[in-house]
Scaffold this motif. Structure first.
Motif, PDB file in Angstrom:
ATOM      1  N   LEU A 113       2.815  -2.181  -6.094  1.00 21.52           N
ATOM      2  CA  LEU A 113       2.315  -1.167  -4.963  1.00 21.52           C
ATOM      3  C   LEU A 113       0.910  -0.904  -5.847  1.00 21.52           C
ATOM      4  O   LEU A 113       0.602  -0.636  -6.945  1.00 21.52           O
ATOM      5  CB  LEU A 113       3.218  -0.147  -4.902  1.00 21.52           C
ATOM      6  N   ARG A 114      -0.153  -0.413  -4.596  1.00 22.29           N
ATOM      7  CA  ARG A 114      -1.236   0.072  -5.089  1.00 22.29           C
ATOM      8  C   ARG A 114      -1.766   1.275  -4.210  1.00 22.29           C
ATOM      9  O   ARG A 114      -1.524   1.290  -3.023  1.00 22.29           O
ATOM     10  CB  ARG A 114      -2.225  -0.972  -5.395  1.00 22.29           C
ATOM     11  N   SER A 115      -2.562   2.125  -4.878  1.00 21.74           N
ATOM     12  CA  SER A 115      -2.997   3.212  -3.969  1.00 21.74           C
ATOM     13  C   SER A 115      -4.524   2.945  -3.630  1.00 21.74           C
ATOM     14  O   SER A 115      -5.246   2.477  -4.584  1.00 21.74           O
ATOM     15  CB  SER A 115      -2.881   4.677  -4.622  1.00 21.74           C
ATOM     16  N   ASP A 116      -4.759   3.245  -2.498  1.00 20.97           N
ATOM     17  CA  ASP A 116      -6.230   3.197  -2.108  1.00 20.97           C
ATOM     18  C   ASP A 116      -7.324   4.060  -2.679  1.00 20.97           C
ATOM     19  O   ASP A 116      -8.342   3.728  -2.999  1.00 20.97           O
ATOM     20  CB  ASP A 116      -6.506   3.413  -0.711  1.00 20.97           C
ATOM     21  N   ALA A 117      -6.742   4.954  -3.499  1.00 23.11           N
ATOM     22  CA  ALA A 117      -7.589   5.964  -4.027  1.00 23.11           C
ATOM     23  C   ALA A 117      -8.171   5.359  -5.080  1.00 23.11           C
ATOM     24  O   ALA A 117      -9.340   5.630  -5.888  1.00 23.11           O
ATOM     25  CB  ALA A 117      -6.780   7.134  -4.427  1.00 23.11           C
ATOM     26  N   LEU A 118      -7.888   4.268  -6.067  1.00 18.04           N
ATOM     27  CA  LEU A 118      -7.929   3.526  -7.160  1.00 18.04           C
ATOM     28  C   LEU A 118      -8.631   2.008  -6.901  1.00 18.04           C
ATOM     29  O   LEU A 118      -8.104   1.451  -6.009  1.00 18.04           O
ATOM     30  CB  LEU A 118      -7.211   3.626  -8.127  1.00 18.04           C
ATOM     31  N   GLU A 119      -9.692   1.682  -7.462  1.00 24.20           N
ATOM     32  CA  GLU A 119     -10.151   0.491  -7.494  1.00 24.20           C
ATOM     33  C   GLU A 119      -9.457  -0.520  -8.199  1.00 24.20           C
ATOM     34  O   GLU A 119      -9.429  -1.802  -7.960  1.00 24.20           O
ATOM     35  CB  GLU A 119     -11.723   0.453  -7.500  1.00 24.20           C
ATOM     36  N   SER A 120      -8.813  -0.321  -9.423  1.00 22.97           N
ATOM     37  CA  SER A 120      -8.132  -1.247 -10.017  1.00 22.97           C
ATOM     38  C   SER A 120      -7.086  -1.842  -9.399  1.00 22.97           C
ATOM     39  O   SER A 120      -6.430  -1.476  -8.377  1.00 22.97           O
ATOM     40  CB  SER A 120      -7.657  -0.563 -11.585  1.00 22.97           C
ATOM     41  N   SER A 121      -6.650  -3.151 -10.003  1.00 26.69           N
ATOM     42  CA  SER A 121      -5.737  -4.073  -9.580  1.00 26.69           C
ATOM     43  C   SER A 121      -4.352  -3.249  -9.616  1.00 26.69           C
ATOM     44  O   SER A 121      -4.004  -2.498 -10.429  1.00 26.69           O
ATOM     45  CB  SER A 121      -5.869  -5.294  -9.612  1.00 26.69           C
ATOM     46  N   SER A 134       0.938  -1.045   0.037  1.00 27.24           N
ATOM     47  CA  SER A 134      -0.115  -0.039  -0.014  1.00 27.24           C
ATOM     48  C   SER A 134       0.962   1.297   0.044  1.00 27.24           C
ATOM     49  O   SER A 134       1.711   1.488   0.934  1.00 27.24           O
ATOM     50  CB  SER A 134      -0.694   0.067   1.321  1.00 27.24           C
ATOM     51  N   VAL A 135       0.789   2.055  -1.080  1.00 27.13           N
ATOM     52  CA  VAL A 135       1.465   3.143  -1.251  1.00 27.13           C
ATOM     53  C   VAL A 135       1.321   4.253   0.004  1.00 27.13           C
ATOM     54  O   VAL A 135       2.092   4.926   0.720  1.00 27.13           O
ATOM     55  CB  VAL A 135       1.386   3.900  -2.399  1.00 27.13           C
ATOM     56  N   ASP A 136       0.084   4.122   0.540  1.00 22.82           N
ATOM     57  CA  ASP A 136      -0.222   5.400   1.482  1.00 22.82           C
ATOM     58  C   ASP A 136       0.497   4.729   2.913  1.00 22.82           C
ATOM     59  O   ASP A 136       1.122   5.769   3.471  1.00 22.82           O
ATOM     60  CB  ASP A 136      -1.634   5.078   1.879  1.00 22.82           C
ATOM     61  N   ARG A 137       0.649   3.347   3.048  1.00 19.06           N
ATOM     62  CA  ARG A 137       1.301   3.005   4.124  1.00 19.06           C
ATOM     63  C   ARG A 137       2.941   3.244   4.284  1.00 19.06           C
ATOM     64  O   ARG A 137       3.620   3.421   5.019  1.00 19.06           O
ATOM     65  CB  ARG A 137       1.186   1.560   4.676  1.00 19.06           C
ATOM     66  N   ILE A 138       3.460   3.085   2.869  1.00 16.64           N
ATOM     67  CA  ILE A 138       5.014   3.570   2.448  1.00 16.64           C
ATOM     68  C   ILE A 138       5.072   4.851   2.804  1.00 16.64           C
ATOM     69  O   ILE A 138       6.100   5.154   3.409  1.00 16.64           O
ATOM     70  CB  ILE A 138       5.152   3.081   1.060  1.00 16.64           C
ATOM     71  N   ILE A 139       4.043   5.559   2.346  1.00 13.64           N
ATOM     72  CA  ILE A 139       4.461   7.068   2.839  1.00 13.64           C
ATOM     73  C   ILE A 139       4.423   7.427   4.159  1.00 13.64           C
ATOM     74  O   ILE A 139       5.279   8.095   4.417  1.00 13.64           O
ATOM     75  CB  ILE A 139       3.410   7.831   1.756  1.00 13.64           C
ATOM     76  N   GLU A 140       3.508   7.017   4.853  1.00 15.78           N
ATOM     77  CA  GLU A 140       3.533   7.091   6.337  1.00 15.78           C
ATOM     78  C   GLU A 140       4.797   6.360   6.870  1.00 15.78           C
ATOM     79  O   GLU A 140       5.435   7.083   7.902  1.00 15.78           O
ATOM     80  CB  GLU A 140       2.595   6.223   7.085  1.00 15.78           C
ATOM     81  N   ALA A 141       5.196   5.354   6.670  1.00 11.20           N
ATOM     82  CA  ALA A 141       6.536   4.897   6.928  1.00 11.20           C
ATOM     83  C   ALA A 141       7.846   5.857   6.938  1.00 11.20           C
ATOM     84  O   ALA A 141       8.698   6.130   7.375  1.00 11.20           O
ATOM     85  CB  ALA A 141       6.946   3.585   6.242  1.00 11.20           C
ATOM     86  N   VAL A 142       7.780   6.336   5.368  1.00  9.47           N
ATOM     87  CA  VAL A 142       8.928   7.469   5.008  1.00  9.47           C
ATOM     88  C   VAL A 142       8.775   8.656   5.998  1.00  9.47           C
ATOM     89  O   VAL A 142       9.918   8.980   6.727  1.00  9.47           O
ATOM     90  CB  VAL A 142       8.646   7.810   3.507  1.00  9.47           C
ATOM     91  N   ASP A 167      -0.584   6.419 -10.674  1.00  9.91           N
ATOM     92  CA  ASP A 167      -0.927   6.999  -9.339  1.00  9.91           C
ATOM     93  C   ASP A 167       0.131   6.972  -8.227  1.00  9.91           C
ATOM     94  O   ASP A 167       0.408   7.664  -7.716  1.00  9.91           O
ATOM     95  CB  ASP A 167      -2.312   6.448  -8.982  1.00  9.91           C
ATOM     96  N   VAL A 168       0.599   5.378  -8.351  1.00 12.99           N
ATOM     97  CA  VAL A 168       1.444   5.444  -7.194  1.00 12.99           C
ATOM     98  C   VAL A 168       2.969   6.124  -7.341  1.00 12.99           C
ATOM     99  O   VAL A 168       3.613   6.681  -6.342  1.00 12.99           O
ATOM    100  CB  VAL A 168       1.839   3.840  -7.241  1.00 12.99           C
ATOM    101  N   ALA A 169       3.371   6.091  -8.673  1.00 12.02           N
ATOM    102  CA  ALA A 169       4.392   6.808  -8.984  1.00 12.02           C
ATOM    103  C   ALA A 169       4.109   8.441  -8.494  1.00 12.02           C
ATOM    104  O   ALA A 169       5.049   9.185  -8.100  1.00 12.02           O
ATOM    105  CB  ALA A 169       4.766   6.564 -10.311  1.00 12.02           C
ATOM    106  N   GLY A 170       3.087   8.864  -9.134  1.00 14.33           N
ATOM    107  CA  GLY A 170       2.817  10.260  -8.818  1.00 14.33           C
ATOM    108  C   GLY A 170       2.710  10.682  -7.309  1.00 14.33           C
ATOM    109  O   GLY A 170       3.447  11.663  -6.924  1.00 14.33           O
ATOM    110  N   ARG A 171       2.268   9.673  -6.562  1.00 13.72           N
ATOM    111  CA  ARG A 171       2.369  10.177  -5.165  1.00 13.72           C
ATOM    112  C   ARG A 171       3.628  10.064  -4.516  1.00 13.72           C
ATOM    113  O   ARG A 171       3.931  10.854  -3.593  1.00 13.72           O
ATOM    114  CB  ARG A 171       1.247   8.970  -4.362  1.00 13.72           C
ATOM    115  N   LEU A 172       4.396   9.045  -5.038  1.00 17.48           N
ATOM    116  CA  LEU A 172       5.955   8.778  -4.323  1.00 17.48           C
ATOM    117  C   LEU A 172       6.569  10.142  -4.851  1.00 17.48           C
ATOM    118  O   LEU A 172       7.657  10.619  -3.947  1.00 17.48           O
ATOM    119  CB  LEU A 172       6.460   7.472  -4.867  1.00 17.48           C
ATOM    120  N   MET A 173       6.341  10.584  -5.995  1.00 14.65           N
ATOM    121  CA  MET A 173       7.162  11.924  -6.581  1.00 14.65           C
ATOM    122  C   MET A 173       6.761  13.028  -5.803  1.00 14.65           C
ATOM    123  O   MET A 173       7.674  13.629  -5.517  1.00 14.65           O
ATOM    124  CB  MET A 173       6.667  12.200  -7.972  1.00 14.65           C
TER     125      MET A 173
END
Ligand code: TYD
Ligand code: MG
Length: 454
Positions: A176-184, A152-160, A193-199
């Motif tokens: 990795l996946r972001s909870d904002a989207l439903e797709s797998s 989960s990218v959200d939890r990764i960002i929290e860990a960072v 989305d994952v790359a954008g959030r990590l960016m």
């Protein structure tokens, strides 16, 4: 947490729909509709240096890029990064599965930890026990390397945010996946989305971030290609199956030049840097046989000498076959046509096999003359003098065109004991004090004559 609203956007015409469609209702393109979070991501505030949306005078922006660079301790990696790692940069490392991306990044984590970085290695593919096993094998043992098995990218960002590492490694972006989207995980929408959030996170916290991306054979589907414009630096890790050599190639770099390559060798204890690739690629060369020629290629700023081999034979079947390893098949076809039409070499009805020894991929046009000479040498069955080398681009009229970095190619060749070089005439005219005998050739005909394969 309330589920964020998502929309489906056609990547080709931009039209939106509330649900996924196999074919865009507006423009009719198949497979172009991708899930996106409504109210798309922006990096603006952090990119603006905290100045919000207000314009800033160019001269008022403090210069900070130079001191923010840090040598990683892996020289070949520093070279492709443009001289070291930049804080807050996002680097994508793409490559086929099993090529050695995880290995390289774990070794990088170790090196960075040795120069005082805290490194967080997040894996969505392997358990921390598997990573520990690999680390033991690589001899990586460092308190400053933290592991996290998480998708989960959200939890990764929290860990960072919690651990505040200087470097984050995310292996791989497709898991990795972001909870904002439903797709797998792994779908275009998720990967982006994952790359954008990590960016955003990287720019905000100054964490140097590495993303691993698997390339599928066609290189397109949900792979690194969709990320290339988002991230700062794109590196591709390449190598032929069955060869221990690995090439790390810069495809895009906001902090340095592209076209740079780093050379590694996969050994039992991980990846070893290859400081002098020419010696390595020439180590097993064939002496005195026809169809072999040494080429001075310059991938990036460093010249690399490689052996090119060609085999021209009567076709076993009706249609002549062309097989090219390490060069583009289309380029080979073009050069064979030039040889046939401009030099009168009857190769078009023959089977032609061309191989770059060692598994290197040659992309620059300066390899043209090498290919033509190897084919002519095999066709005439006359070997090329082993201490002679060639380079040059060939045009459709059979003319040999000048190439960049003639000087450094010749110096590398002289250092390795070569005594003669056939090169483009325009290059030869501009050289003042060549370190070996040079023969400038205006067209393929002249070059083949000079080498005795006409
Ligand atoms: P890996 O880093 O797992 O590849 P990727 O992350 O790109 O999928 O590397 C996998 C290959 O490397 C595997 O086939 C085994 C080989 N290897 C070695 O030869 N030596 C080593 O020390 C390690 C760790 C891997
Ligand atoms: Mg891996």
């Amino acid at each position: 947490m309330r589920k964020a609203r998502t929309i489906f956007v056609c990547q080709s015409c931009g039209s939106q729909s509330p649900k996924w469609l196999g074919r865009c209702a507006e423009c009719g393109t198949w497979n172009s509709v991708v899930e996106e979070a409504a109210g798309s991501l922006t990096v603006d505030a952090s990119l603006n240096g905290g100045a919000g949306a207000a314009p800033v005078r160019l001269t008022d922006v403090p210069v900070q890029s130079v001191e923010a660079r840090c040598a990683t301790g892996i020289g070949e990696l520093d070279r492709v990064l443009g001289g070291g790692l930049v804080a807050g940069s996002v680097t994508l490392i793409g490559g086929d599965p099993g090529i050695g991306k995880s290995t390289l990044l774990l070794q990088l984590a170790d090196r960075l930890a040795r120069v005082g970085h805290t490194v967080l290695y997040v894996s969505g593919e392997e358990s921390i026990h598997q990573i520990r096993l690999r680390a033991d094998r690589l001899g990586v043992r460092n308190d400053a390397v933290w592991l996290l098995a998480e998708t989960s990218v959200d939890r990764i960002i929290e860990a960072v945010k919690h651990h505040a590492p200087q470097t984050l490694i995310a292996d791989s972006v497709q898991t990795l996946r972001s909870d904002a989207l439903e797709s797998s995980a792994g779908s275009v929408g998720q990967v982006r989305d994952v790359a954008g959030r990590l960016m955003v996170m990287a720019k905000h916290t100054g964490t140097a971030t590495f993303l691993v991306g698997h390339v599928t054979k066609d290189g397109a589907i949900a792979g690194p290609r969709v990320l290339e414009h988002i991230v700062d630096t794109v590196l591709y890790f390449e190598g032929e199956k069955g060869h221990p050599y690995r090439i790390l190639r810069t495809v895009k770099n906001r902090f340095g030049s592209t076209q740079e390559v780093g050379v590694f060798e996969m050994k039992g204890y991980g990846l070893a840097e290859v400081a002098n690739p020419s010696e390595l690629f020439l180590a097993e060369r064939s002496h005195g046989s026809s169809g072999s020629v040494i080429l001075a290629s310059a991938e990036g700023t460093r010249p690399i000498l490689v052996e090119l081999q060609a085999l021209v034979t009567y076709p076993a079947l009706g249609t002549p076959r062309r097989t090219a390893n390490g060069i583009e098949a289309g380029r080979l076809g073009l050069l064979l046509a030039v040889l046939e039409k401009r030099v009168g070499l009857g190769v078009s009805a023959q089977d032609v096999f061309v191989n770059v020894a060692g598994g290197l991929c040659l992309e620059e046009p300066a390899a043209d003359l090498g290919i033509a000479v190897a084919v002519a040498s095999s066709w005439t069955d006359r070997p090329i003098d082993p201490r002679t080398l060639v380079f040059g681009e060939i045009g459709l009229a059979g003319e040999i065109r000048a190439v960049p970095q003639a000087d450094s190619r010749l110096r590398e060749a002289a250092a390795l004991g070569f005594t003669r070089c056939v090169l483009p005439k325009r290059n030869a005219e501009r050289l003042t004090d060549p370190p070996l005998e040079i023969v400038g050739a205006e067209d393929v005909h002249e070059a083949l004559e000079a080498l005795g394969v006409r």
